[in-house]
Structures are given as structure tokens and as C-alpha cells.
Write an enzyme that holds these catalytic residues in place. Structure first.
Site, short mmCIF file in Angstrom:
data_model
loop_
_atom_site.label_atom_id
_atom_site.label_comp_id
_atom_site.label_asym_id
_atom_site.label_seq_id
_atom_site.Cartn_x
_atom_site.Cartn_y
_atom_site.Cartn_z
CG ASN A 1 0.97 1.44 4.90
OD1 ASN A 1 0.56 2.09 5.67
ND2 ASN A 1 0.43 1.66 3.55
CE1 TYR B 1 -8.36 0.24 9.90
CE2 TYR B 1 -8.55 1.41 12.12
CZ TYR B 1 -7.93 1.12 10.99
OH TYR B 1 -7.10 1.75 10.56
NE ARG C 1 -5.22 5.38 -2.31
CZ ARG C 1 -6.16 4.95 -1.49
NH1 ARG C 1 -6.46 5.77 -0.59
NH2 ARG C 1 -6.92 4.05 -1.57
CB SER D 1 -5.20 1.37 14.36
OG SER D 1 -6.16 2.54 14.65
CB ILE E 1 -2.64 9.59 10.32
CG1 ILE E 1 -2.02 8.93 11.49
CG2 ILE E 1 -1.43 10.14 9.52
CD1 ILE E 1 -1.30 9.79 12.52
N GLY F 1 0.89 -1.10 0.01
CA GLY F 1 -0.03 0.00 -0.08
C GLY F 1 1.01 1.26 0.01
CE LYS G 1 -5.39 -1.34 10.88
NZ LYS G 1 -4.35 -1.41 9.89
P1 NAP Z 1 -4.89 5.01 2.62
O1 NAP Z 1 -4.39 6.55 2.36
O2 NAP Z 1 -6.49 4.71 2.60
O3 NAP Z 1 -4.05 4.08 1.61
C1 NAP Z 1 -4.09 2.67 1.85
C2 NAP Z 1 -3.40 1.93 0.99
O4 NAP Z 1 -3.76 0.56 1.02
C3 NAP Z 1 -3.16 2.34 -0.54
O5 NAP Z 1 -2.05 2.23 -1.17
C4 NAP Z 1 -4.05 1.15 -1.06
O6 NAP Z 1 -4.06 0.91 -2.51
C5 NAP Z 1 -3.72 -0.02 -0.21
N1 NAP Z 1 -4.63 -1.25 -0.21
C6 NAP Z 1 -6.04 -1.06 0.06
N2 NAP Z 1 -6.61 -2.41 0.06
C7 NAP Z 1 -5.74 -2.92 -0.43
C8 NAP Z 1 -5.53 -4.42 -0.75
N3 NAP Z 1 -6.64 -5.38 -0.57
N4 NAP Z 1 -4.39 -4.91 -1.15
C9 NAP Z 1 -3.23 -4.26 -1.40
N5 NAP Z 1 -3.40 -3.02 -1.18
C10 NAP Z 1 -4.48 -2.23 -0.68
O7 NAP Z 1 -4.62 4.64 3.98
P2 NAP Z 1 -3.66 5.35 5.19
O8 NAP Z 1 -4.27 6.16 5.87
O9 NAP Z 1 -2.20 5.83 4.80
O10 NAP Z 1 -3.35 3.91 6.32
C11 NAP Z 1 -2.22 3.36 6.12
C12 NAP Z 1 -2.38 2.05 7.21
O11 NAP Z 1 -2.16 2.70 8.31
C13 NAP Z 1 -3.57 1.26 7.16
O12 NAP Z 1 -3.46 -0.14 7.45
C14 NAP Z 1 -4.50 1.92 8.26
O13 NAP Z 1 -5.42 1.04 8.75
C15 NAP Z 1 -3.40 2.34 9.17
N6 NAP Z 1 -3.62 3.35 10.07
C16 NAP Z 1 -4.15 4.73 9.55
C17 NAP Z 1 -4.49 5.77 10.29
C18 NAP Z 1 -5.22 6.90 9.73
O14 NAP Z 1 -5.49 8.04 10.78
N7 NAP Z 1 -5.04 7.28 8.46
C19 NAP Z 1 -4.78 5.31 11.67
C20 NAP Z 1 -4.28 4.32 12.12
C21 NAP Z 1 -3.86 3.26 11.37
P3 NAP Z 1 -4.76 1.79 -3.86
O15 NAP Z 1 -3.97 3.27 -3.61
O16 NAP Z 1 -4.18 1.34 -4.90
O17 NAP Z 1 -6.01 1.87 -3.51
#
Ligand code: NAP
Length: 239
Positions: free
Chosen positions: A85, A149, A10, A137, A182, A7, A153
Site C-alpha cells: 500500500n 505516478y 494513515r 490506481s 479517495i 504504509g 501504477k
Molecule cells: P497516504 O495517506 O499519503 O499514506 C501513504 C503511506 O505510505 C503512509 O503510511 C506513508 O508512511 C507510507 N510511505 C510513503 N513513502 C514510503 C516509503 N518510501 N516507504 C514506506 N512507506 C512509505 O496515501 P493513501 O492515499 O492512503 O494511498 C495509499 C496507496 O493507495 C498508495 O499506494 C496510493 O498511490 C494508492 N492510491 C491512493 C489514491 C487516493 O486517492 N488516495 C488513489 C489511488 C491509489 P508515513 O505515514 O510514515 O509517511
């Protein structure tokens, strides 16, 4: 060092890939469908000196995971670090939650990372070295409207700690990072009310950035982080 970030098209995954590239590491990223976003990560990391490659991968598909991990090890000529990720969020009240919402979140956020860890472990065991960092998370402790979710996690923390115990004796560490709220595309749909409540409860008084999470992931991925194993590092501004 050579790293694989799932992932990486982005958000946090991109920031981690760019942090590694800045360190001069060779980095492979995966994306599910957003090829242009993945290419933008390669472009942004291109000036940093390391090799960057992007692979299309759905982490829910175990055969594809095995194939892509083999390709990455071949193309980077080795692998030292894997960052699980890739993740999704599909919020619904538990009483109303569809089978699809439950299963897709567990499959992407928990089963996928297991497939990736299993695929890299053979290689890590042969070289008696490896760093696994899993994106959990703060929701691991429970989160209303996010039963799927939160369960994924919390499960990921159990997976991480099990790997730490199982493979620590072989030079492999497994740690988790637990971000708070985030600013990424994932949280773009979070309501203003939830954001305000978060900011009130967070000692830092703000949301975090993907770069701040990437710094923690990098610190656990370094060769020098050899005595940190089975840890969960919160990156939440003290939430
Ligand atoms: P994001 O911006 O939504 O990006 C998600 C990424 O995962 C993208 O690269 C997407 O690919 C990829 N992805 C989604 N489904 C997939 C699948 N089935 N197979 C392979 N790749 C897949 O998410 P983010 O906010 O950066 O979060 C990244 C990680 O941190 C996640 O695990 C999330 O749960 C965790 N997290 C985030 C937050 C927050 O507040 N943002 C907080 C705690 C934990 P495409 O671009 O091709 O769709």
C-alpha cells in the site's frame, strides 16, 4: 490469518489494517517516518483482538525490506497476506519533471512493492499459500501531470499479473486494487478544480473513502478468494 500492510500509518493502509484487525487477524504495519500516526493505528486496532505491530521501513531499501519481513514473520509466527500500500505522488508536467520526481515515485510505488513481494515469496512458497494485494490506481491508464505516478501504477499491474502467472500454481494469488480519487492526506493537495471534474465524471458523484478501498482489499485477501488471481479490482464509484 496474519497480514503485513505497508504504509499502515494513515489513509488507505490504516483502513486496511483496521479492517483486518476487525476480522481478528494478526496485523503488522509499516510506516516511513510518521511514528505517532502508526501508533494511532495500533491504538485504534487494539480493541479488535488481533496482534498489531508497527515497523519503521522505507520500502525503497531492499536490505531493510528483507530484514523487516523476517522480523514480522518471526513476531507474528507466520504470514499469509501482504498488502503493498505504501506509495507517494509527486505531480509535475512531464516536460518539466525532475529526475528526482521520476525516480522517487518509481522507487516507492513500483520497486518497493517488488522488494516486498520477493521477500515474502520464499515464505509463501514454503507454505504453498499466500495472498498478495497491490495498490494500483485508476491512473494506471494514464493521467496528465502524473507520468511518473501513472507509470508506477501501470508497472505495478504488470508485476501483479506476472506474479499471478508465476505463483498461481503454488497456491499464491496476486491481485491489484485500483482506487479512484479517495479522501486521504495524499489527495488533500488536489485542487478544487480537479475534485470538481472528478465528481462530474464519477457516476457515484463523490470521492471515495479509505474504508471503501479497504473492503475491496479485504475481499481479495481472504483465504476464500482462492480463484481470483491476476485481477485488477477498480474501486472508483464507476469512474
Ligand atoms: P497516504 O495517506 O499519503 O499514506 C501513504 C503511506 O505510505 C503512509 O503510511 C506513508 O508512511 C507510507 N510511505 C510513503 N513513502 C514510503 C516509503 N518510501 N516507504 C514506506 N512507506 C512509505 O496515501 P493513501 O492515499 O492512503 O494511498 C495509499 C496507496 O493507495 C498508495 O499506494 C496510493 O498511490 C494508492 N492510491 C491512493 C489514491 C487516493 O486517492 N488516495 C488513489 C489511488 C491509489 P508515513 O505515514 O510514515 O509517511
Amino acid at each position: 490469518m496474519k497480514a503485513l500492510v505497508t504504509g499502515g500509518s494513515r489513509g488507505i493502509g490504516r483502513a486496511v489494517a483496521l479492517r483486518f484487525a476487525r476480522q481478528g487477524w494478526d496485523v503488522a504495519i509499516t510506516y516511513r517516518s510518521k511514528r505517532e500516526a502508526a501508533e494511532e493505528t495500533l491504538r485504534l486496532g487494539g480493541d479488535e483482538g488481533g496482534v498489531l505491530i508497527a515497523k519503521k521501513l522505507d520500502v525503497r531499501d531492499s536490505d531493510a525490506v528483507d530484514r523487516v519481513v523476517d522480523e514480522v514473520i518471526g513476531e507474528l509466527d507466520g504470514l499469509d497476506v501482504v498488502v503493498n500500500n505504501a506509495g507517494i505522488m509527486e505531480n509535475q508536467a512531464a516536460a518539466m519533471m525532475s529526475d528526482e520526481a521520476w525516480e522517487s515515485v518509481i522507487a516507492t510505488n513500483l520497486t518497493g512493492p517488488f522488494f516486498v513481494c520477493r521477500a515474502v515469496l520464499t515464505h509463501f512458497l514454503m507454505q504453498r499459500f499466500g495472498r498478495i494485494v497491490n495498490l494500483s490506481s485508476v491512473a494506471q491508464d494514464g493521467s496528465a501531470g502524473q507520468a511518473n505516478y501513472a507509470a508506477s501504477k501501470a508497472g505495478l499491474v504488470g508485476l501483479t499479473k506476472s506474479l499471478a502467472q508465476e505463483y498461481g500454481p503454488r497456491g499464491i494469488t496476486a491481485n491489484a486494487v485500483a482506487p479512484g480519487l479517495i479522501e486521504t492526506e495524499m489527495t488533500a493537495e488536489v485542487t478544487a478544480e480537479v475534485r470538481e471534474r472528478w465528481v462530474e465524471l464519477c457516476p457515484a458523484g463523490r470521492l471515495g473513502s479509505a474504508e471503501e478501498v479497504a473492503e475491496a482489499v479485504w475481499s481479495l485477501s481472504r483465504r476464500e478468494a482462492s480463484f481470483i488471481n491476476g485481477a485488477v479490482l477498480h474501486v472508483s464509484g464507476g469512474f
